[in-house]
Design a protein around this motif. Structure first.
Motif, short mmCIF file in Angstrom:
data_model
loop_
_atom_site.label_atom_id
_atom_site.label_comp_id
_atom_site.label_asym_id
_atom_site.label_seq_id
_atom_site.Cartn_x
_atom_site.Cartn_y
_atom_site.Cartn_z
N TYR A 183 22.54 82.60 16.08
CA TYR A 183 21.24 81.99 16.32
C TYR A 183 21.36 80.48 16.13
CZ TYR A 183 21.30 82.02 11.24
OH TYR A 183 21.66 81.84 9.94
N ASP A 184 20.44 79.75 16.78
CA ASP A 184 20.55 78.30 16.68
C ASP A 184 20.22 77.88 15.26
OD1 ASP A 184 17.62 78.87 17.69
OD2 ASP A 184 17.56 76.92 16.73
N GLY A 185 20.96 76.86 14.78
CA GLY A 185 20.78 76.44 13.40
C GLY A 185 21.69 77.20 12.46
N TYR A 186 22.53 78.07 13.07
CA TYR A 186 23.51 78.81 12.26
C TYR A 186 24.36 77.82 11.44
CZ TYR A 186 27.55 81.78 11.35
OH TYR A 186 28.55 82.46 10.75
N ASN A 187 24.58 78.00 10.24
CA ASN A 187 24.30 79.20 9.48
C ASN A 187 23.14 78.96 8.50
OD1 ASN A 187 24.63 81.72 8.27
ND2 ASN A 187 26.52 81.21 7.23
N GLY A 188 22.24 78.05 8.86
CA GLY A 188 21.12 77.74 7.97
C GLY A 188 19.98 78.72 8.16
N LYS A 189 18.85 78.39 7.58
CA LYS A 189 17.69 79.26 7.70
C LYS A 189 16.99 78.98 9.02
CE LYS A 189 14.87 78.61 4.27
NZ LYS A 189 14.06 78.66 3.04
N PRO A 190 16.72 80.02 9.81
CA PRO A 190 15.94 79.77 11.03
C PRO A 190 14.55 79.27 10.64
CG PRO A 190 16.81 82.02 10.99
CD PRO A 190 17.02 81.44 9.62
N GLY A 191 14.01 78.38 11.41
CA GLY A 191 12.69 77.87 11.06
C GLY A 191 12.42 76.55 11.74
N LYS A 192 11.46 75.82 11.17
CA LYS A 192 11.01 74.57 11.78
C LYS A 192 12.14 73.59 11.99
CE LYS A 192 6.23 73.69 10.36
NZ LYS A 192 6.01 74.47 9.16
N ALA A 193 13.00 73.44 10.98
CA ALA A 193 14.04 72.42 11.08
C ALA A 193 14.99 72.76 12.21
CB ALA A 193 14.79 72.33 9.75
N ALA A 194 15.39 74.04 12.30
CA ALA A 194 16.29 74.44 13.38
C ALA A 194 15.63 74.20 14.72
CB ALA A 194 16.67 75.91 13.22
N ALA A 195 14.32 74.51 14.78
CA ALA A 195 13.59 74.31 16.04
C ALA A 195 13.65 72.86 16.46
CB ALA A 195 12.14 74.75 15.88
N GLN A 196 13.41 71.98 15.50
CA GLN A 196 13.39 70.58 15.84
C GLN A 196 14.77 70.07 16.23
OE1 GLN A 196 11.28 68.18 13.07
NE2 GLN A 196 11.52 66.35 14.32
N ALA A 197 15.79 70.54 15.49
CA ALA A 197 17.15 70.11 15.80
C ALA A 197 17.53 70.52 17.22
CB ALA A 197 18.13 70.70 14.80
N LEU A 198 17.10 71.72 17.59
CA LEU A 198 17.42 72.22 18.93
C LEU A 198 16.71 71.38 19.99
CD1 LEU A 198 18.97 74.61 20.23
CD2 LEU A 198 16.78 75.76 20.43
N ASP A 199 15.43 71.12 19.76
CA ASP A 199 14.67 70.39 20.76
C ASP A 199 15.06 68.93 20.85
OD1 ASP A 199 12.18 72.59 19.94
OD2 ASP A 199 12.78 72.25 22.01
N GLU A 200 15.69 68.41 19.80
CA GLU A 200 16.13 67.02 19.88
C GLU A 200 17.58 66.91 20.32
OE1 GLU A 200 14.91 64.32 16.98
OE2 GLU A 200 12.88 65.13 16.89
N PHE A 201 18.15 68.04 20.73
CA PHE A 201 19.49 68.04 21.32
C PHE A 201 20.54 67.41 20.39
CE2 PHE A 201 18.30 69.51 25.47
CZ PHE A 201 17.01 69.05 25.65
N VAL A 202 20.43 67.68 19.10
CA VAL A 202 21.37 67.06 18.16
C VAL A 202 22.81 67.49 18.47
CG1 VAL A 202 22.06 66.85 15.75
CG2 VAL A 202 19.64 66.91 16.35
#
Lengths: 295, 439, 272
Positions: B387-406
């Motif tokens: 899942y995106d944000g692996y291996n952290g906790k899925p949630g707001k931060a992962a969502a934002q990181a994904l949408d900002e194309f980090v």
């Protein structure tokens, strides 16, 4: 003609004045000022989507000013605006001078040249997406066939290419607005001024510098101020063509604010990003108001 | 799944829930009558879903919806928006407290506003038991670890596989698609040498850029965060992933840094590239193209493994969440149960050629997956996914990181902007630190 | 001869730059999906077809979207021009106390980007029960139309000689009568300019129409086309461009007939 005392009261400049501006006041206060104040309030809180958050004062602003992506977006927004406005002004004025003359087909020309401004931005942005495609661009195809370049241009794949490509598209879209405005301005210049200059032996360029340009300054100010505000807060064109990329090279205030507020749900921070250019725009608006007042 | 199992479970749950008044009476369908989710009286539903990528998805979904209305008397209006516009529309609904009852959203959407969403634990458990359990990513994307409940109902993912031209691969010396990344790089180089470069998006293409960069990142053991959400991107593994990507970039066609999600489809269809990564829509489009003589040459393969010797693919996950402001949460749950139940979902998955890989494991047994070897790689999309944000906790931060194309920008910085992996990682690390701190 | 070259050569260059995307739109509209997929010869059609247009009109709700956009554009134009006229008249001709503040306030309305305003504005729209009501776009659009039109009309009205009003007042006419019977007819070129500007901006608007309307029958052209013809990574380019081309027609027609008025209107408003 006699009137009832009530109608006379209503007709007095003061009362009638307030009555007449009421519709505009309701619309602008209710649907613009109020949401704007709400937006400013949001920028002072830690609001996220669905949660009002707490009042945090100017913390959001501190955060964004320290963020290199925000600084990059601020820089590019200004760069984009300055270049695009310069392009539109010069090319628009030149086109207006051209169309101010009587030649075969001038009416059709005047109508056709408005098309870029008239087409829905979202759709013409999609057309440009294809025209700037690294593989399928008709522009590249043409230039290659004309032996002006050797291989297709990568319009959107390199940061600076993308930055300039967007400026070109913005100029394409906004040029007609300036051209039409200048056309109007040119038509309001009395012809005898030119005749007098001709008698004095002035050249075309001198006539332009001494008569045309100064007399066009008022409309230049108006056109420029309004257009700059639109350009500084441009969203649809950039979002459709580059989505802020490559590598955030074409982020502007609105795209970054939208991304932060909607995707990450950071409403407070997104609102701060959106509100931050207001200072710049307030300065521009100030010039508009001043020039209108002076007239 | 076998009937005795289901009847036994329903018997237990019906006894537990007790008799409930049935609104309007249920004609015919046994499953609707057995279901523990009874629509409210006078219910009607509004569903916001993303515009189907393949036409048959929409056709069958609409027909199944009509069946639902016929069975329960609950009318359903479906609003379709292009997939990227669903997230802002849902966010708006969450913010203003009004809008569609059900939203079929993406990835971390439900974690951005979990408090606004109806708890779905009962439906999730019910469906899981009835259909062979859920893939791991279902939990990653629908179970909120902060509020400790299921906030969304998993539907599935739009799987990604490597798409390539068989004859060109053969010319480059590969009769079968390589099983590891080293082999794939060799193939890519061979393709490029023969004038058939590869093409993987490096621009802000929401689907295509994220899919391959995350796959490569994880294949080398790189990761964005640790389970406690500390940032883990700056590592030797990530550096290896970036080095690999740099070499792969040398085999790519010009302009990928400006590609959006439709660019690789166009290039692949026009025969300009020999290899890319995409959902099955890219292959499906060739099937229906006017010139079908080339079709057999288009093939799909399971994304190869990297040094971690595990599958590490990345997909876009779609789930359905119900807003608390909805007046008919039970009707909503029943609708979702119905649509993802075998009689409806079997047909849905089959007719769209598996465009959406369901999150319920039972559907991986459908014959469609093995009807054509090019469809099989998509069957395992969720089995092989992280899942995106692996291996952290899925949630707001992962969502934002994904949408900002980090992650995407990190790869682009190395490949296109010629940054050193060290600098690119440091930049990404700083970005992630700011994002995770805010969330 | 030199004069002709001096006109037609630059004109041709401008023509190419401004018209190229539209030429490409037109070519794409008449190419088959198959030919588009191949991506060869951009300036030549080898398989001419009307299928893109017919598919657009029969398989999508394009005509409905067109009607919606037409309705919203015309209605918001009428509302905005009317409101701007009476507002401009009040500010310029009536000189009531506070008119300066009002005019400044109106210009400041432009500073706000819809890309973020739509969120707080959405709460207002919901509270007013205006959500998913097509006509609600009319007052919403007025928020970005009224400021410019008011400025335009202020400039125009300023240049109308006061003697007209004096004469009418001597005859006993009320201010309201002057507003409608005397000044209004003279302001027509300015009003037409404002109307053209409003129509264009309304026709092109995307974000508010996307966010505040939800049912398919309430979609406008831009929203309908992007939501239903962009299926994930499959863009229906032929139909998209066909819709774009047809979508440009009303504005082009309006401009073709009224461009002289538009220019005259602007000219009147900037005369010193």
């Amino acid at each position: 003609m006699t009137r009832s005392p009530l109608l006379s009261r209503l007709d007095s400049p003061r009362v009638l004045g307030y009555l007449l501006i009421t519709p505009a006041a309701i619309i602008l206060l209710g649907l613009l000022a109020y949401p704007l104040l709400l937006g400013i309030w949001l920028s002072l809180t830690s609001a996220t989507i669905g949660k009002p958050g707490d009042f945090v004062g100017l913390q959001n602003y501190a955060t964004i000013f320290a963020d290199p992506i925000y600084r990059g977006a601020a820089w590019y927004s200004v760069f984009y605006t300055v270049c695009a406005e310069a392009g539109k002004l010069v090319l628009g004025l030149a086109l207006a001078l051209l169309l101010n003359q009587r030649f075969r087909g001038y009416r059709v020309s005047r109508a056709l040249m408005l098309l870029p401004w008239v087409a829905p931005t979202v759709l013409s942005a999609l057309a440009w997406l294809w025209l700037l495609d690294p593989q399928f661009s008709a522009v590249s195809w043409l230039l290659v066939r004309l032996h002006l370049i050797r291989s297709n241009i990568d319009f959107l794949g390199h940061p600076w290419n993308a930055r300039f490509a967007l400026i070109v598209v913005n100029v394409w879209r906004g040029l007609p607005y300036f051209a039409i405005g200048y056309l109007a301005g040119l038509q309001s210049i009395p012809k005898d001024l030119y005749e007098a200059a001709a008698i004095d032996g002035a050249s075309g360029w001198q006539a332009f510098r001494r008569i045309t340009w100064p007399l066009l300054l008022p409309i230049t100010t108006i056109l420029l101020a309004f257009s700059s505000i639109f350009t500084l807060t441009d969203f649809q064109l950039i979002w459709t063509i580059t989505h802020g990329g490559p590598t955030d090279a074409t982020q502007v205030f609105t795209t970054l604010a939208y991304q932060r507020a909607i995707s990450g749900g950071q409403l407070g921070e997104g609102a701060a990003i959106a509100v931050s250019p207001i200072v710049i725009m307030a300065v521009l608006a100030f010039f508009v108001v001043r020039s209108v007042r002076e007239k | 799944m076998s009937h005795p199992d289901r009847r036994r479970f329903l018997h237990m749950s019906a006894a537990g829930i007790g008799a409930a008044t049935v609104a309007g009476g249920f004609p015919a369908l046994a499953s609707a009558a057995d279901s523990p989710f009874k629509p409210e009286k006078g219910a009607s539903l509004q569903l916001l879903r993303w515009t189907a990528f393949v036409k048959s998805d929409q056709t069958v979904w609409d027909e199944n919806t009509k069946k639902f209305t016929a069975a329960t008397g609950v009318p359903v209006t479906i609003q379709s928006l292009t997939w990227n516009d669903v997230t802002p529309k849902a966010a708006l609904a969450a913010q203003v407290g009004s809008g569609p009852d059900i939203v079929m959203g993406w990835n971390d959407d439900p974690f951005v506003y979990p408090d606004k969403l109806v708890e779905m634990s009962d439906l999730v458990e019910y469906m899981g038991k009835a259909h062979g359990g859920w893939y791991d990513n279902a939990r990653s994307y629908c179970y909120d670890q902060d509020v400790k409940r299921w906030v969304s109902f998993p539907i599935g993912c739009t799987g990604n596989a490597v798409n390539y031209r068989k004859s060109w691969a053969k010319d480059a010396g590969f009769t079968e698609f390589p099983k590891d990344l080293d082999g794939m790089l060799k193939l890519a180089r061979g393709l490029k040498k023969n004038g058939h470069p590869t093409g993987f998006a490096l621009g802000h293409a929401v689907g295509d850029a994220n899919s391959w960069t995350h796959w490569i990142l994880w294949a080398f053991g790189g990761k964005q965060a640790n389970p406690d959400n500390s940032i883990a991107i700056n590592s030797g593994e990530t550096a290896n992933a970036l080095e690999y990507a740099k070499q792969l970039y040398e085999t790519m066609i010009d302009g990928v840094a400006g590609w959006d999600d439709s660019s690789n489809n166009k290039a692949f269809a026009a025969g300009l590239i020999g290899m890319t990564m995409n959902g099955i829509s890219i292959w499906y489009a060739q099937k229906n193209a006017a010139d079908t003589s080339l079709f057999p040459d288009f093939a799909n393969a399971t994304p190869p493994m990297g040094p971690v010797k595990q599958h590490t693919v990345s997909n876009n996950f779609t789930s359905a969440f119900v807003f608390k402001y909805s007046k008919y949460p039970n009707a909503a749950k029943e609708y979702l149960r119905f649509m993802l139940d075998a009689p409806q979902a079997d047909r849905w998955v089959t007719e769209m050629l598996g465009y959406v890989t369901p999150a319920l494991k039972k559907y991986s047994e459908l014959p469609i997956w093995t009807s054509n070897p090019n469809i099989t790689p998509y069957r395992d999309a969720l089995a092989y996914a992280k899942y995106d944000g692996y291996n952290g906790k899925p949630g707001k931060a992962a969502a934002q990181a994904l949408d900002e194309f980090v992650v995407v920008d990190m790869f682009a910085d190395v490949c296109v902007n010629k940054m050193t992996p060290k600098d690119a990682m440091r930049k990404a690390e700083a970005k992630l630190a700011a994002i995770y701190k805010r969330a | 001869m030199r004069r002709k070259l001096g006109i037609y050569v630059p004109l041709a260059l401008y023509g190419v730059f401004l018209m190229l995307p539209f030429l490409w739109m037109a070519l794409t509209t008449f190419k088959s999906d198959h030919e588009l997929a191949q991506g060869l010869h951009p300036f030549w059609i080898s398989e001419f077809t009307f299928s893109q247009i017919t598919n657009l009109l029969t398989q999508t709700a394009y005509l409905q979207w067109f009607a919606n956009t037409l309705f919203v554009s015309v209605a918001s134009t009428i509302l905005s021009v009317f409101v701007s006229y009476i507002t401009a008249y009040a500010i310029i001709r009536l000189r009531f106390p506070g008119s300066e503040v009002v005019s400044t306030g109106i210009f400041l309305a432009y500073i706000v980007p819809p890309a973020i305003l739509f969120i707080p504005l959405a709460s207002v729209v919901i509270q007013l029960h205006w959500f998913d009501k097509l006509w609600a776009l009319v007052p919403i659009y007025a928020t970005f139309l009224v400021p410019f039109c008011t400025w335009l009309l202020i400039g125009f009205l300023k240049n109308i000689p006061r003697e007209l009003e004096e004469a009418a007042r001597v005859d006993g006419a009320s201010n309201i009568a002057i507003l409608w019977r005397i000044i209004f007819p003279i302001a027509v070129p300015g009003l037409i300019s404002a109307a053209i500007f409003s129509f264009t901006l309304s026709w092109n608007e995307y974000l508010y129409a996307l966010v505040f309307m939800s049912s398919s029958i309430n979609k406008t052209v831009s929203v309908g086309m992007t939501s239903e013809l962009i299926r994930g990574d499959q863009f229906q380019w032929g139909q998209l461009m066909a819709g774009a081309l047809i979508g440009v027609l009303p504005a082009v027609l309006v401009y073709f007939f009224f461009v002289e008025y538009y220019v005259a209107g602007l000219a009147g408003s900037v005369k010193e």
